[in-house]
Design a protein around this motif. Structure first.
Motif: not given
Length: 200
Positions: A85-109
């Protein structure tokens, strides 16, 4: 009648006239007993089962933290449960290119469509980081990574990157910026691996 090598894997020689095979969606299995009708059999690949449905497509980025899975689907950033089940957290801008996610201990970017976002895993706070020149970030972001406690934002159409506050993707000092001095071309990509930042 002599046997011929009909069942095999894929191989292509330097000269395709000598040897060129393609085995698509099948895998070869050797007869271990040696008493079968053929030395090798081809079996179809297992079918795919639907795990879940994203609110939008395509899936532009995915990353995990412990037993949690996060994804960017179209313009939606969210968490995917073990039930799919996909639970939406927020909306992001898009340019139709891949996005990237970086994971830290207590934050995501999340870097998507030139914008940068921060998600606090403890408070479930999702914010967009200001990317206007002279503010927190010094311009639009191409990619984001995480290394040795710092989030790294690769700035779009430049040869510069910027780092966050220690283990906090919501805090960016405009002075924490560096420029590649080996070449003057724009950096087109970044990989963070084994505590090293590779810029291309």
């Amino acid at each position: 009648m002599a046997r011929f090598g009909f069942c095999a894997g894929s191989y292509q020689s330097q000269s395709v006239n000598a040897d060129a095979q393609a085995c698509i969606n099948w895998y070869p299995e050797h007869d271990q007993s040696g008493a079968g009708k053929s030395e090798v059999q081809l079996y179809p690949t297992p079918g795919l089962a639907l795990f879940g449905v994203a609110p939008e497509s395509p899936i532009r980025a995915m990353d995990k933290l412990n037993a949690r899975l996060f994804a960017v689907a179209g313009t939606k950033f969210g968490e995917v449960s073990s039930a799919g089940v996909f639970t939406t957290i927020g909306t992001v801008d898009t340019d139709a290119l891949p996005a990237s996610i970086a994971v830290g201990p207590t934050f995501l970017s999340i870097a998507s469509g030139g914008s940068l976002y921060s998600y606090d895993l403890q408070t479930s706070t999702f914010v967009q980081i200001d990317t206007v020149l002279g503010t927190a970030l010094q311009g639009p972001v191409l990619q984001v990574g995480f290394d040795d406690g710092y989030f790294i934002a690769l700035l779009k159409n430049t040869n510069k990157f910027q780092i966050s506050a220690l283990e906090d993707s919501s805090s960016w000092d405009p002075l924490d910026i560096a420029q590649v001095s080996v070449f003057s071309d724009n950096v087109l990509g970044m990989i963070v691996d084994h505590r090293e930042i590779w810029l291309f």
